[in-house]
Design a protein around this motif. Structure first.
Motif, PDB file in Angstrom:
ATOM      1  N   UNK A 118      28.516 -90.018  21.350  1.00  0.00           N
ATOM      2  CA  UNK A 118      27.738 -90.704  20.301  1.00  0.00           C
ATOM      3  C   UNK A 118      28.686 -91.267  19.232  1.00  0.00           C
ATOM      4  N   UNK A 119      29.721 -90.508  18.900  1.00  0.00           N
ATOM      5  CA  UNK A 119      30.647 -90.972  17.852  1.00  0.00           C
ATOM      6  C   UNK A 119      31.888 -91.643  18.447  1.00  0.00           C
ATOM      7  N   UNK A 120      31.850 -91.879  19.754  1.00  0.00           N
ATOM      8  CA  UNK A 120      32.941 -92.592  20.450  1.00  0.00           C
ATOM      9  C   UNK A 120      34.294 -91.947  20.210  1.00  0.00           C
ATOM     10  N   UNK A 121      34.301 -90.635  20.199  1.00  0.00           N
ATOM     11  CA  UNK A 121      35.559 -89.929  19.984  1.00  0.00           C
ATOM     12  C   UNK A 121      36.190 -89.461  21.305  1.00  0.00           C
ATOM     13  N   UNK A 122      35.675 -89.931  22.449  1.00  0.00           N
ATOM     14  CA  UNK A 122      36.309 -89.551  23.728  1.00  0.00           C
ATOM     15  C   UNK A 122      37.801 -89.846  23.748  1.00  0.00           C
ATOM     16  N   UNK A 123      38.250 -91.006  23.210  1.00  0.00           N
ATOM     17  CA  UNK A 123      39.684 -91.309  23.348  1.00  0.00           C
ATOM     18  C   UNK A 123      40.589 -90.331  22.606  1.00  0.00           C
ATOM     19  N   UNK A 124      40.012 -89.481  21.785  1.00  0.00           N
ATOM     20  CA  UNK A 124      40.832 -88.544  21.013  1.00  0.00           C
ATOM     21  C   UNK A 124      40.529 -87.081  21.349  1.00  0.00           C
ATOM     22  N   UNK A 125      39.541 -86.796  22.183  1.00  0.00           N
ATOM     23  CA  UNK A 125      39.032 -85.430  22.315  1.00  0.00           C
ATOM     24  C   UNK A 125      39.530 -84.736  23.579  1.00  0.00           C
ATOM     25  N   UNK A 126      39.976 -83.503  23.403  1.00  0.00           N
ATOM     26  CA  UNK A 126      40.371 -82.631  24.507  1.00  0.00           C
ATOM     27  C   UNK A 126      39.426 -81.427  24.505  1.00  0.00           C
ATOM     28  N   UNK A 127      38.906 -81.050  25.669  1.00  0.00           N
ATOM     29  CA  UNK A 127      38.032 -79.880  25.778  1.00  0.00           C
ATOM     30  C   UNK A 127      38.923 -78.651  25.970  1.00  0.00           C
ATOM     31  N   UNK A 128      38.655 -77.615  25.177  1.00  0.00           N
ATOM     32  CA  UNK A 128      39.621 -76.539  24.968  1.00  0.00           C
ATOM     33  C   UNK A 128      38.836 -75.227  24.973  1.00  0.00           C
ATOM     34  N   UNK A 129      39.296 -74.247  25.772  1.00  0.00           N
ATOM     35  CA  UNK A 129      38.533 -72.986  25.814  1.00  0.00           C
ATOM     36  C   UNK A 129      39.367 -71.853  26.404  1.00  0.00           C
ATOM     37  N   UNK A 130      38.975 -70.630  26.021  1.00  0.00           N
ATOM     38  CA  UNK A 130      39.458 -69.428  26.721  1.00  0.00           C
ATOM     39  C   UNK A 130      38.680 -69.203  28.015  1.00  0.00           C
ATOM     40  N   UNK A 131      37.523 -69.835  28.107  1.00  0.00           N
ATOM     41  CA  UNK A 131      36.635 -69.659  29.261  1.00  0.00           C
ATOM     42  C   UNK A 131      37.005 -70.719  30.295  1.00  0.00           C
ATOM     43  N   UNK A 132      37.886 -70.334  31.208  1.00  0.00           N
ATOM     44  CA  UNK A 132      38.445 -71.318  32.138  1.00  0.00           C
ATOM     45  C   UNK A 132      37.379 -71.902  33.065  1.00  0.00           C
ATOM     46  N   UNK A 133      36.383 -71.077  33.408  1.00  0.00           N
ATOM     47  CA  UNK A 133      35.309 -71.578  34.275  1.00  0.00           C
ATOM     48  C   UNK A 133      34.524 -72.680  33.556  1.00  0.00           C
ATOM     49  N   UNK A 134      34.333 -72.516  32.254  1.00  0.00           N
ATOM     50  CA  UNK A 134      33.588 -73.520  31.492  1.00  0.00           C
ATOM     51  C   UNK A 134      34.342 -74.853  31.458  1.00  0.00           C
ATOM     52  N   UNK A 135      35.665 -74.774  31.467  1.00  0.00           N
ATOM     53  CA  UNK A 135      36.448 -76.022  31.479  1.00  0.00           C
ATOM     54  C   UNK A 135      36.245 -76.771  32.793  1.00  0.00           C
ATOM     55  N   UNK A 136      35.994 -76.022  33.874  1.00  0.00           N
ATOM     56  CA  UNK A 136      35.653 -76.682  35.146  1.00  0.00           C
ATOM     57  C   UNK A 136      34.350 -77.462  35.009  1.00  0.00           C
ATOM     58  N   UNK A 137      33.385 -76.858  34.334  1.00  0.00           N
ATOM     59  CA  UNK A 137      32.111 -77.556  34.091  1.00  0.00           C
ATOM     60  C   UNK A 137      32.338 -78.805  33.225  1.00  0.00           C
ATOM     61  N   UNK A 138      33.228 -78.702  32.237  1.00  0.00           N
ATOM     62  CA  UNK A 138      33.548 -79.879  31.411  1.00  0.00           C
ATOM     63  C   UNK A 138      34.083 -81.014  32.284  1.00  0.00           C
ATOM     64  N   UNK A 139      35.013 -80.682  33.176  1.00  0.00           N
ATOM     65  CA  UNK A 139      35.579 -81.738  34.032  1.00  0.00           C
ATOM     66  C   UNK A 139      34.536 -82.347  34.956  1.00  0.00           C
ATOM     67  N   UNK A 140      33.595 -81.487  35.436  1.00  0.00           N
ATOM     68  CA  UNK A 140      32.537 -82.044  36.290  1.00  0.00           C
ATOM     69  C   UNK A 140      31.692 -83.045  35.505  1.00  0.00           C
ATOM     70  N   UNK A 141      31.351 -82.693  34.268  1.00  0.00           N
ATOM     71  CA  UNK A 141      30.487 -83.593  33.489  1.00  0.00           C
ATOM     72  C   UNK A 141      31.264 -84.754  32.856  1.00  0.00           C
ATOM     73  N   UNK A 142      32.534 -84.543  32.582  1.00  0.00           N
ATOM     74  CA  UNK A 142      33.310 -85.580  31.865  1.00  0.00           C
ATOM     75  C   UNK A 142      34.717 -85.653  32.434  1.00  0.00           C
ATOM     76  N   UNK A 143      34.854 -86.270  33.612  1.00  0.00           N
ATOM     77  CA  UNK A 143      36.203 -86.354  34.215  1.00  0.00           C
ATOM     78  C   UNK A 143      37.170 -87.190  33.380  1.00  0.00           C
ATOM     79  N   UNK A 144      36.645 -87.913  32.408  1.00  0.00           N
ATOM     80  CA  UNK A 144      37.519 -88.737  31.555  1.00  0.00           C
ATOM     81  C   UNK A 144      38.145 -87.943  30.415  1.00  0.00           C
ATOM     82  N   UNK A 145      37.757 -86.686  30.232  1.00  0.00           N
ATOM     83  CA  UNK A 145      38.333 -85.884  29.140  1.00  0.00           C
ATOM     84  C   UNK A 145      39.277 -84.820  29.704  1.00  0.00           C
ATOM     85  N   UNK A 146      40.466 -84.730  29.136  1.00  0.00           N
ATOM     86  CA  UNK A 146      41.387 -83.680  29.591  1.00  0.00           C
ATOM     87  C   UNK A 146      40.906 -82.296  29.154  1.00  0.00           C
TER      88      UNK A 146
END
Lengths: 312, 312
Positions: free
Chosen positions: B175-203
């Motif tokens: 919504x705020x067009x911050x994809x070009x600056x945003x990295x998904x970050x977590x201690x929950x490594x499984x959740x980061x897999x879900x992030x990549x599934x939903x948003x392969x454009x975000x590291x």
């Protein structure tokens, strides 16, 4: 004793000790910069202390020393100034504005005094008018200002030049309608008399530092422009009251509860400077002072709260 | 190895170690507040780390713990919360927003960890959207964001709830067009897999802390949501690379130059947290890490400069 509105935000109460940001918040952000003042206000501080010096072309600017300190000044290419320090009074504001005062040189004694200060690039020495404009923008939340006049030791006997400096500073204060918040503040007690002559509506604040206490490294000494403490026949509070001041601002090592009580009996407000170490902040808060001028306002707020005190 | 634009401001160079403001600049301003983030950016920091938790009504909010910490939370009347700490997941955002998170209670262990932090009043827990809006306002100077997803230990097996959290967070980022600056970050490594599934454009950025190192007082432990380090058969950098991550973010006591070199050989960026003491900052800067996550960005900037390094 006095009805100056400017003093409302500087007078303490039994549970209130004021916090005054020294040159903004020198421990955190570059001193005497618009960026540093904006941070200080964002940190909940309601009073600012800063320094004013005149340029060659008669512009009051916000900076501490008569010479631009190499330890905090880079040229337009980012190189630290070296060699003999340049005198503000011999530079135009355009020349001064081209310099960058956003950071400290960590190789210098002065730079090492403030190891947590942010390092910014492209930050200029502000005109007094820019700072007053920033403050006026806060409307009824505008901060109280301790506007320190740095009088030039070379001009101590040039009455016209001194009167001209006061006039230029007052013109800025009136242009931005900051009179209701501004206190004229100086080590040069004679200059404060000139301030009262030109602006009887503004209170005056008398800085003092007894001669046995050392000057801070990297900073101009106040000794050449201050009163002759050895020849004073009254106590410091009495001398300030006799001179016509509303505030007495002693160096913190010169403060005793007895002197503070004496100052209060004379109707004076007492603000002490520059108090940075936690044990000193705690000790000053127990002496009865109205306020503490500090490079670390966040730390000072927190200590006051821990003591059951507040700054507003 | 990768072409994610989000990584440009986080990758180090031989003379560049990135400075990432931890929850803003927790040492100076209240953590995870708009006021704290604005200060951090004003201090010249170009990357922010912060935490996201979901409210009962599905609003991603910026706060660290699943329970609102009494040590930093006052009610609308200014009284510290007491008793059992309230769970963010069981409160609406309206309820949370009525609370004041502008200061620390100096009587608590957590409050005493940050004695210089400013004490503000009337400061609310921000929605993630508010923070993204603030950052987007900087245009091409917008900061890089390490957006930490705090996964709820009670929901580790509720795939739908976890996917919904990721979706809500990503919706705000887009919504705020911050994809070009945003990295998904977590201690929950499984959740980061879900992030990549939903948003392969975000590291994705993999946090780690070896179990022998103690949790910080007053903060939720990452242990219940992190990987099982004892059963890991690869090195940590290998495990992150195998999982598909672009960044490895180890606790600073777990960092060695050898592990950093291994991570770099695998194409990973290494950012270490939370590094606050001068000797630790200096030591980390010599390990080859790409960046340092710190509560004291000004201090970190200054130490880097003293070492002949920069953060931009």
């Amino acid at each position: 004793m006095n009805g100056f509105s400017q003093l409302e935000g500087l007078r303490g109460h039994p549970s209130v000790v004021r916090v005054i940001g020294h040159r903004g918040a020198r421990g955190v952000m570059p001193e005497n910069t618009l960026e540093g003042f904006a941070f200080t206000l964002a940190a909940g501080v309601r009073a600012l202390e800063f320094d004013v010096v005149m340029t060659a072309d008669g512009v009051p600017v916000v900076t501490h020393n008569h010479h631009l300190a190499n330890a905090m000044t880079r040229d337009g290419q980012g190189h630290w100034l070296t060699g003999a320090e340049r005198q503000v009074a011999e530079m135009t504001y355009a020349e001064i504005r081209a310099l960058d005062v956003g950071g400290l040189d960590g190789r210098t004694v002065y730079g090492r005094r403030f190891p947590d200060q942010a390092f910014l690039t492209g930050i200029h020495v502000p005109r007094l008018g820019e700072l007053l404009d920033l403050c006026a923008g806060y409307g009824d939340q505008a901060p109280y200002l301790l506007l320190e006049l740095k009088s030039d030791p070379a001009l101590m006997h040039d009455h016209a030049a001194r009167a001209e400096m006061v006039a230029a500073v007052l013109a800025d204060v009136r242009r931005y309608r900051m009179e209701p918040r501004t206190v004229m503040h100086s080590f040069d007690w004679a200059l404060l008399g000139e301030c009262r002559r030109q602006a009887p509506d503004l209170p005056t604040s008398y800085l003092s530092q007894l001669p046995e206490n050392a000057d801070d490294p990297g900073e101009d000494s106040a000794k050449p422009v201050g009163p002759d403490y050895d020849r004073m026949t009254e106590s410091l509070p009495q001398a300030v009251a006799s001179a016509g001041g509303q505030l007495w601002c002693p160096y913190f090592l010169d403060v005793t509860p007895e002197l503070v009580a004496e100052a209060h009996d004379l109707g004076l407000i007492v603000l002490t400077w520059t108090v940075n170490e936690p044990e000193d902040i705690r000790r000053m808060a127990t002496t009865g002072v109205d306020g503490i001028v500090t490079d670390y306002p966040g730390r000072t707020q927190r200590i006051l709260i821990d003591m059951g005190l507040s700054w507003t």
